[in-house]
Design a protein around this motif. Structure first.
Motif, PDB file in Angstrom:
ATOM      1  N   PHE A  21      72.998 -32.990  17.137  1.00 36.23           N
ATOM      2  CA  PHE A  21      73.835 -32.966  15.943  1.00 36.23           C
ATOM      3  C   PHE A  21      75.304 -33.018  16.345  1.00 36.23           C
ATOM      4  CE2 PHE A  21      70.246 -31.174  13.433  1.00 36.23           C
ATOM      5  CZ  PHE A  21      70.395 -31.927  12.280  1.00 36.23           C
ATOM      6  N   SER A  22      76.102 -33.651  15.493  1.00 42.24           N
ATOM      7  CA  SER A  22      77.543 -33.703  15.734  1.00 42.24           C
ATOM      8  C   SER A  22      78.161 -32.318  15.615  1.00 42.24           C
ATOM      9  CB  SER A  22      78.209 -34.641  14.724  1.00 42.24           C
ATOM     10  OG  SER A  22      79.617 -34.486  14.760  1.00 42.24           O
ATOM     11  N   PRO A  23      79.050 -31.952  16.555  1.00 42.11           N
ATOM     12  CA  PRO A  23      79.789 -30.696  16.429  1.00 42.11           C
ATOM     13  C   PRO A  23      80.955 -30.792  15.449  1.00 42.11           C
ATOM     14  CG  PRO A  23      80.140 -31.681  18.603  1.00 42.11           C
ATOM     15  CD  PRO A  23      79.345 -32.653  17.808  1.00 42.11           C
ATOM     16  N   VAL A  50      67.710 -41.867  28.047  1.00 38.73           N
ATOM     17  CA  VAL A  50      67.040 -40.556  28.010  1.00 38.73           C
ATOM     18  C   VAL A  50      67.993 -39.369  27.867  1.00 38.73           C
ATOM     19  CG1 VAL A  50      65.012 -41.351  29.274  1.00 38.73           C
ATOM     20  CG2 VAL A  50      66.951 -40.453  30.551  1.00 38.73           C
ATOM     21  N   GLY A  51      69.300 -39.614  27.988  1.00 37.78           N
ATOM     22  CA  GLY A  51      70.259 -38.524  27.851  1.00 37.78           C
ATOM     23  C   GLY A  51      71.400 -38.923  26.937  1.00 37.78           C
ATOM     24  N   VAL A  52      71.783 -38.019  26.017  1.00 39.19           N
ATOM     25  CA  VAL A  52      72.891 -38.312  25.124  1.00 39.19           C
ATOM     26  C   VAL A  52      73.595 -37.013  24.774  1.00 39.19           C
ATOM     27  CG1 VAL A  52      71.574 -38.120  22.951  1.00 39.19           C
ATOM     28  CG2 VAL A  52      73.534 -39.682  23.089  1.00 39.19           C
ATOM     29  N   ASP A  53      74.913 -37.089  24.534  1.00 38.57           N
ATOM     30  CA  ASP A  53      75.660 -35.893  24.145  1.00 38.57           C
ATOM     31  C   ASP A  53      76.885 -36.310  23.341  1.00 38.57           C
ATOM     32  OD1 ASP A  53      76.021 -33.143  23.980  1.00 38.57           O
ATOM     33  OD2 ASP A  53      77.171 -33.009  25.840  1.00 38.57           O
ATOM     34  N   LEU A  54      77.401 -35.348  22.577  1.00 36.14           N
ATOM     35  CA  LEU A  54      78.628 -35.517  21.812  1.00 36.14           C
ATOM     36  C   LEU A  54      79.608 -34.436  22.241  1.00 36.14           C
ATOM     37  CD1 LEU A  54      77.014 -36.050  18.297  1.00 36.14           C
ATOM     38  CD2 LEU A  54      78.141 -37.805  19.669  1.00 36.14           C
ATOM     39  N   ILE A 101      56.527 -33.663  20.495  1.00 37.51           N
ATOM     40  CA  ILE A 101      57.927 -33.501  20.116  1.00 37.51           C
ATOM     41  C   ILE A 101      58.737 -33.305  21.396  1.00 37.51           C
ATOM     42  CG2 ILE A 101      59.594 -32.175  18.767  1.00 37.51           C
ATOM     43  CD1 ILE A 101      57.291 -31.335  16.938  1.00 37.51           C
ATOM     44  N   LEU A 102      59.704 -34.183  21.615  1.00 41.03           N
ATOM     45  CA  LEU A 102      60.433 -34.217  22.879  1.00 41.03           C
ATOM     46  C   LEU A 102      61.780 -33.513  22.830  1.00 41.03           C
ATOM     47  CD1 LEU A 102      59.743 -37.920  23.950  1.00 41.03           C
ATOM     48  CD2 LEU A 102      58.402 -35.865  24.472  1.00 41.03           C
ATOM     49  N   SER A 103      62.331 -33.303  21.610  1.00 45.03           N
ATOM     50  CA  SER A 103      63.669 -32.735  21.514  1.00 45.03           C
ATOM     51  C   SER A 103      63.848 -32.053  20.167  1.00 45.03           C
ATOM     52  CB  SER A 103      64.710 -33.855  21.678  1.00 45.03           C
ATOM     53  OG  SER A 103      66.026 -33.347  21.679  1.00 45.03           O
ATOM     54  N   CYS A 104      64.740 -31.054  20.151  1.00 47.80           N
ATOM     55  CA  CYS A 104      65.118 -30.396  18.899  1.00 47.80           C
ATOM     56  C   CYS A 104      66.577 -29.961  19.001  1.00 47.80           C
ATOM     57  CB  CYS A 104      64.213 -29.201  18.586  1.00 47.80           C
ATOM     58  SG  CYS A 104      64.286 -27.842  19.782  1.00 47.80           S
ATOM     59  N   ASP A 105      67.231 -29.845  17.842  1.00 46.96           N
ATOM     60  CA  ASP A 105      68.609 -29.365  17.826  1.00 46.96           C
ATOM     61  C   ASP A 105      68.926 -28.806  16.451  1.00 46.96           C
ATOM     62  OD1 ASP A 105      71.048 -28.852  19.124  1.00 46.96           O
ATOM     63  OD2 ASP A 105      71.975 -30.622  18.216  1.00 46.96           O
ATOM     64  N   TRP A 106      69.798 -27.802  16.432  1.00 41.81           N
ATOM     65  CA  TRP A 106      70.247 -27.200  15.186  1.00 41.81           C
ATOM     66  C   TRP A 106      71.496 -27.885  14.673  1.00 41.81           C
ATOM     67  CZ3 TRP A 106      67.523 -23.282  12.854  1.00 41.81           C
ATOM     68  CH2 TRP A 106      66.616 -22.558  13.645  1.00 41.81           C
ATOM     69  N   ASN A 107      71.610 -27.973  13.352  1.00 42.26           N
ATOM     70  CA  ASN A 107      72.844 -28.432  12.738  1.00 42.26           C
ATOM     71  C   ASN A 107      73.950 -27.411  13.003  1.00 42.26           C
ATOM     72  OD1 ASN A 107      74.853 -28.703  10.351  1.00 42.26           O
ATOM     73  ND2 ASN A 107      73.640 -30.572  10.241  1.00 42.26           N
TER      74      ASN A 107
END
Length: 317
Positions: free
Chosen positions: A244-246, A284-288, A195-201
């Motif tokens: 996840f979208s803010p 390899v990199g992404v952001d909102l 598992i390479l990444s995780c994020d909370w809603n």
């Protein structure tokens, strides 16, 4: 849409939580295997589709991630391949940077996350299988979290609970932690591969996403995590990073070694709502952006940083 060329391979991109036109980019020479690194702080031009470099900081080793301080608009931290975390202040002259170098991890630091609710602390994830908790006013870490059996690639604070965070590891688990507890409070055996990444809603503090080498993204409800809420398939290779979208509860963005950035609505049957194939190497990199609804950024091993509005072509002038 504006594009910024970096001399090294892109690894991570983050929007500033204070300035809607400012971003930080982590880069590493020779695909991060050997060589130097550089942190770029860049600004979008208000009048033209141009990205200007505000300042750049060189490191002796590759930089794998960056995170903006949530309490000081000019401060950011960088995850370095030598196991250190560099702290920079863009308000200070170049010779005063880095402000400090925090060196405790025994191997590469791969992920960082600043606490968005308490705003005084951040986490680091390392290939030494550990997570560390830091504050900028102390030279040593406050605590080390050791349970993972392999590299920890990603850490993410819960957006509502200031003491709760998640970590994603090559041991195929996501672990949920509470800094007030002696050990992890939950283990989600999320995938059969790393598992390479995780994020909370950002709208439901019980929902967490995991992204894996198995090419899938899974959405979990921590109140009942035996079966995922949703499984998102569509990438051709490992999913490297998710966010996840803010601004919209059901939206999540991902980037992959298949060179694409994907946008998903995890609550509908045809979940893949956007695919962007602007990169020509691993994405390899992404952001909102937290400040501008629908503003996206990505970076990859093609040495390019793209910033664009959701629904637009990142390559369009």
């Amino acid at each position: 849409m504006p594009v910024f060329k970096t001399p090294f391979n892109g690894y991570s991109v983050r929007f500033s939580p204070f300035y809607e036109s400012r971003l930080a980019v982590a880069t590493a020479q020779n695909f991060g295997i050997l060589g130097n690194g550089r942190v770029h702080v860049i600004d979008l031009s208000p009048n033209a589709p141009v990205i200007n470099e505000l300042i750049a900081y060189d490191t002796a080793d590759g930089v794998y991630d960056v995170a903006w301080s949530e309490s000081h608009d000019s401060v950011l931290v960088a995850a370095v391949a030598d196991g250190s975390i560099k702290v920079y202040d863009t308000a200070l002259p170049p010779h005063s940077n880095p402000l400090r170098s925090l060196k405790e991890h025994a191997r590469e630091v791969h992920g960082l996350d600043y606490n968005p609710t308490r705003r005084d602390s951040f986490l680091s994830a390392s290939w030494d299988d550990s997570v560390k908790l830091w504050t900028l006013d102390r030279p040593a870490s406050l605590r080390t979290f050791r349970e993972h059996a392999y590299c920890v690639y990603s850490v993410a604070w819960n957006p509502k609970h200031a003491d709760v965070f998640a970590s994603a590891s090559g041991d195929c688990t996501v672990r949920i932690w509470d800094v007030r507890e002696p050990g992890s409070t939950m283990i989600i055996p999320g995938h059969e591969h790393e598992i390479l990444s995780c994020d909370w809603n950002k709208y439901d503090e019980c929902l967490i996403a995991s992204a894996s080498v198995d090419k899938s993204i899974k959405i979990w409800d921590v109140r009942n995590y035996r079966v995922p809420v949703s499984v998102l398939n569509g990438h051709g290779y490992a999913v490297r990073k998710i966010k996840f979208s803010p601004h919209r509860r059901n939206l999540i963005v991902s980037c992959s070694y298949d060179m694409t950035v994907c946008l998903w609505d995890f609550m509908i049957e045809d979940a893949l709502v956007g695919r962007y194939d602007h990169h020509t190497e691993f994405a390899v990199g992404v952001d909102l952006s937290v400040l501008v609804d629908g503003l996206m950024a990505s970076t990859g091993w093609d040495e390019l940083v793209y910033v664009w509005q959701q629904g637009m072509d990142p390559r369009a002038a």
